[in-house]
Design a protein around this motif. Structure first.
Motif, PDB file in Angstrom:
ATOM      1  N   GLU A  59       0.835  -1.208   0.000  1.00 34.71           N
ATOM      2  CA  GLU A  59       0.000   0.000   0.000  1.00 34.71           C
ATOM      3  C   GLU A  59       0.873   1.263   0.000  1.00 34.71           C
ATOM      4  O   GLU A  59       0.611   2.202  -0.761  1.00 34.71           O
ATOM      5  N   ARG A  60       1.927   1.257   0.811  1.00 35.02           N
ATOM      6  CA  ARG A  60       2.854   2.403   0.833  1.00 35.02           C
ATOM      7  C   ARG A  60       3.512   2.616  -0.530  1.00 35.02           C
ATOM      8  O   ARG A  60       3.748   3.737  -0.948  1.00 35.02           O
ATOM      9  N   ALA A  61       3.786   1.507  -1.227  1.00 33.41           N
ATOM     10  CA  ALA A  61       4.417   1.587  -2.551  1.00 33.41           C
ATOM     11  C   ALA A  61       3.410   1.964  -3.636  1.00 33.41           C
ATOM     12  O   ALA A  61       3.798   2.243  -4.763  1.00 33.41           O
ATOM     13  N   GLY A  62       2.112   1.983  -3.294  1.00 33.56           N
ATOM     14  CA  GLY A  62       1.086   2.362  -4.252  1.00 33.56           C
ATOM     15  C   GLY A  62       0.619   1.235  -5.148  1.00 33.56           C
ATOM     16  O   GLY A  62      -0.024   1.488  -6.172  1.00 33.56           O
ATOM     17  N   TYR A  63       0.887  -0.022  -4.777  1.00 33.65           N
ATOM     18  CA  TYR A  63       0.495  -1.154  -5.605  1.00 33.65           C
ATOM     19  C   TYR A  63      -0.886  -1.700  -5.257  1.00 33.65           C
ATOM     20  O   TYR A  63      -1.544  -2.303  -6.097  1.00 33.65           O
ATOM     21  N   VAL A  64      -1.302  -1.560  -4.006  1.00 35.77           N
ATOM     22  CA  VAL A  64      -2.616  -2.050  -3.583  1.00 35.77           C
ATOM     23  C   VAL A  64      -3.307  -0.987  -2.743  1.00 35.77           C
ATOM     24  O   VAL A  64      -2.684  -0.025  -2.278  1.00 35.77           O
ATOM     25  N   ARG A  65      -4.602  -1.199  -2.550  1.00 35.67           N
ATOM     26  CA  ARG A  65      -5.379  -0.334  -1.649  1.00 35.67           C
ATOM     27  C   ARG A  65      -6.349  -1.223  -0.880  1.00 35.67           C
ATOM     28  O   ARG A  65      -6.755  -2.280  -1.357  1.00 35.67           O
ATOM     29  N   ARG A  66      -6.705  -0.769   0.297  1.00 36.87           N
ATOM     30  CA  ARG A  66      -7.746  -1.442   1.077  1.00 36.87           C
ATOM     31  C   ARG A  66      -9.065  -0.758   0.753  1.00 36.87           C
ATOM     32  O   ARG A  66      -9.122   0.464   0.654  1.00 36.87           O
ATOM     33  N   GLU A  67     -10.110  -1.566   0.591  1.00 44.07           N
ATOM     34  CA  GLU A  67     -11.434  -0.997   0.326  1.00 44.07           C
ATOM     35  C   GLU A  67     -12.482  -1.843   1.037  1.00 44.07           C
ATOM     36  O   GLU A  67     -12.253  -3.015   1.318  1.00 44.07           O
ATOM     37  N   ARG A  68     -13.609  -1.241   1.325  1.00 45.86           N
ATOM     38  CA  ARG A  68     -14.700  -1.964   1.966  1.00 45.86           C
ATOM     39  C   ARG A  68     -15.346  -2.921   0.969  1.00 45.86           C
ATOM     40  O   ARG A  68     -15.500  -2.602  -0.206  1.00 45.86           O
ATOM     41  N   ASP A  69     -15.727  -4.086   1.454  1.00 49.35           N
ATOM     42  CA  ASP A  69     -16.450  -5.057   0.636  1.00 49.35           C
ATOM     43  C   ASP A  69     -17.851  -4.494   0.388  1.00 49.35           C
ATOM     44  O   ASP A  69     -18.574  -4.196   1.336  1.00 49.35           O
ATOM     45  N   PRO A  70     -18.245  -4.322  -0.868  1.00 45.99           N
ATOM     46  CA  PRO A  70     -19.568  -3.748  -1.143  1.00 45.99           C
ATOM     47  C   PRO A  70     -20.715  -4.639  -0.658  1.00 45.99           C
ATOM     48  O   PRO A  70     -21.813  -4.150  -0.404  1.00 45.99           O
ATOM     49  N   ASP A  71     -20.458  -5.945  -0.478  1.00 45.24           N
ATOM     50  CA  ASP A  71     -21.494  -6.868  -0.018  1.00 45.24           C
ATOM     51  C   ASP A  71     -21.547  -6.989   1.497  1.00 45.24           C
ATOM     52  O   ASP A  71     -22.547  -7.447   2.046  1.00 45.24           O
ATOM     53  N   ASP A  72     -20.473  -6.618   2.172  1.00 43.93           N
ATOM     54  CA  ASP A  72     -20.419  -6.692   3.636  1.00 43.93           C
ATOM     55  C   ASP A  72     -19.463  -5.615   4.120  1.00 43.93           C
ATOM     56  O   ASP A  72     -18.251  -5.806   4.137  1.00 43.93           O
ATOM     57  N   ARG A  73     -19.992  -4.474   4.494  1.00 42.98           N
ATOM     58  CA  ARG A  73     -19.173  -3.305   4.845  1.00 42.98           C
ATOM     59  C   ARG A  73     -18.257  -3.549   6.046  1.00 42.98           C
ATOM     60  O   ARG A  73     -17.348  -2.778   6.297  1.00 42.98           O
ATOM     61  N   ARG A  74     -18.469  -4.639   6.769  1.00 42.46           N
ATOM     62  CA  ARG A  74     -17.575  -4.949   7.903  1.00 42.46           C
ATOM     63  C   ARG A  74     -16.249  -5.524   7.426  1.00 42.46           C
ATOM     64  O   ARG A  74     -15.264  -5.493   8.146  1.00 42.46           O
ATOM     65  N   ARG A  75     -16.238  -6.072   6.211  1.00 47.48           N
ATOM     66  CA  ARG A  75     -15.030  -6.710   5.669  1.00 47.48           C
ATOM     67  C   ARG A  75     -14.216  -5.732   4.844  1.00 47.48           C
ATOM     68  O   ARG A  75     -14.753  -4.854   4.179  1.00 47.48           O
ATOM     69  N   VAL A  76     -12.912  -5.968   4.866  1.00 52.93           N
ATOM     70  CA  VAL A  76     -11.986  -5.188   4.044  1.00 52.93           C
ATOM     71  C   VAL A  76     -11.467  -6.092   2.945  1.00 52.93           C
ATOM     72  O   VAL A  76     -11.168  -7.268   3.172  1.00 52.93           O
ATOM     73  N   LEU A  77     -11.360  -5.540   1.754  1.00 51.89           N
ATOM     74  CA  LEU A  77     -10.758  -6.242   0.625  1.00 51.89           C
ATOM     75  C   LEU A  77      -9.478  -5.532   0.225  1.00 51.89           C
ATOM     76  O   LEU A  77      -9.362  -4.317   0.385  1.00 51.89           O
ATOM     77  N   VAL A  78      -8.547  -6.271  -0.288  1.00 49.04           N
ATOM     78  CA  VAL A  78      -7.316  -5.710  -0.835  1.00 49.04           C
ATOM     79  C   VAL A  78      -7.450  -5.793  -2.349  1.00 49.04           C
ATOM     80  O   VAL A  78      -7.776  -6.843  -2.899  1.00 49.04           O
ATOM     81  N   ALA A  79      -7.217  -4.667  -3.021  1.00 53.94           N
ATOM     82  CA  ALA A  79      -7.351  -4.594  -4.479  1.00 53.94           C
ATOM     83  C   ALA A  79      -6.110  -3.952  -5.067  1.00 53.94           C
ATOM     84  O   ALA A  79      -5.406  -3.186  -4.397  1.00 53.94           O
ATOM     85  N   LEU A  80      -5.844  -4.240  -6.338  1.00 55.18           N
ATOM     86  CA  LEU A  80      -4.730  -3.597  -7.036  1.00 55.18           C
ATOM     87  C   LEU A  80      -5.013  -2.116  -7.196  1.00 55.18           C
ATOM     88  O   LEU A  80      -6.154  -1.711  -7.421  1.00 55.18           O
TER      89      LEU A  80
END
Length: 137
Positions: A59-80
């Motif tokens: 994430e610091r290098a700018g390769y991924v980001r954390r985002e909320r799961d649109p189906d369950d806002r309690r979960r975090v997803l890691v995306a490119l």
């Protein structure tokens, strides 16, 4: 076994990327956003500290980001993230080598080999998973 300097850090042209980082980026590139726990399981690292450090580094290098799961806002997803495209050249050598090797096979041979290779990969994954300690969610 002590990892070589190349195993500890590769991708000198784009910053210090570790083998587990490349595995993570590859998984996200092929399968899309994943939970941190799922990434840890697939990469073969521990949930918690190890996967958090890996995600923080990417994430610091700018390769991924954390985002909320649109189906369950309690979960975090890691995306490119947008900068992840800078990693693609690291895989190009492997892709070119495999393509060059496959050029020697005709369609019938590839159709014959594909189920075998798929089954071997599945069995290696199953055997690897059996060697890992049980993880709790």
């Amino acid at each position: 076994m002590i990892p070589s300097p190349r195993e500890r850090s590769c991708g000198d042209g784009i910053g210090q990327i570790r083998p587990a980082d490349l595995s993570c980026l590859s998984i996200l590139g092929v399968d899309g956003p994943q939970t941190p726990g799922r990434l840890a399981d697939r990469i073969g690292i521990t949930r918690g500290g190890a996967v958090t450090a890996l995600i923080d580094r990417l994430e610091r290098a700018g390769y991924v980001r954390r985002e909320r799961d649109p189906d369950d806002r309690r979960r975090v997803l890691v995306a490119l993230d947008e900068n992840s495209a800078a990693v693609a050249p690291l895989f190009s050598g492997l892709g070119a080598a495999i393509s060059e090797h496959l050029d020697g096979y005709d369609t019938a041979e590839i159709e014959l080999l594909t189920p075998f290779v798929t089954e071997v990969n599945d069995r290696v994954a199953q055997a690897t998973n059996r060697l890992r300690p049980a993880q709790t969610s």
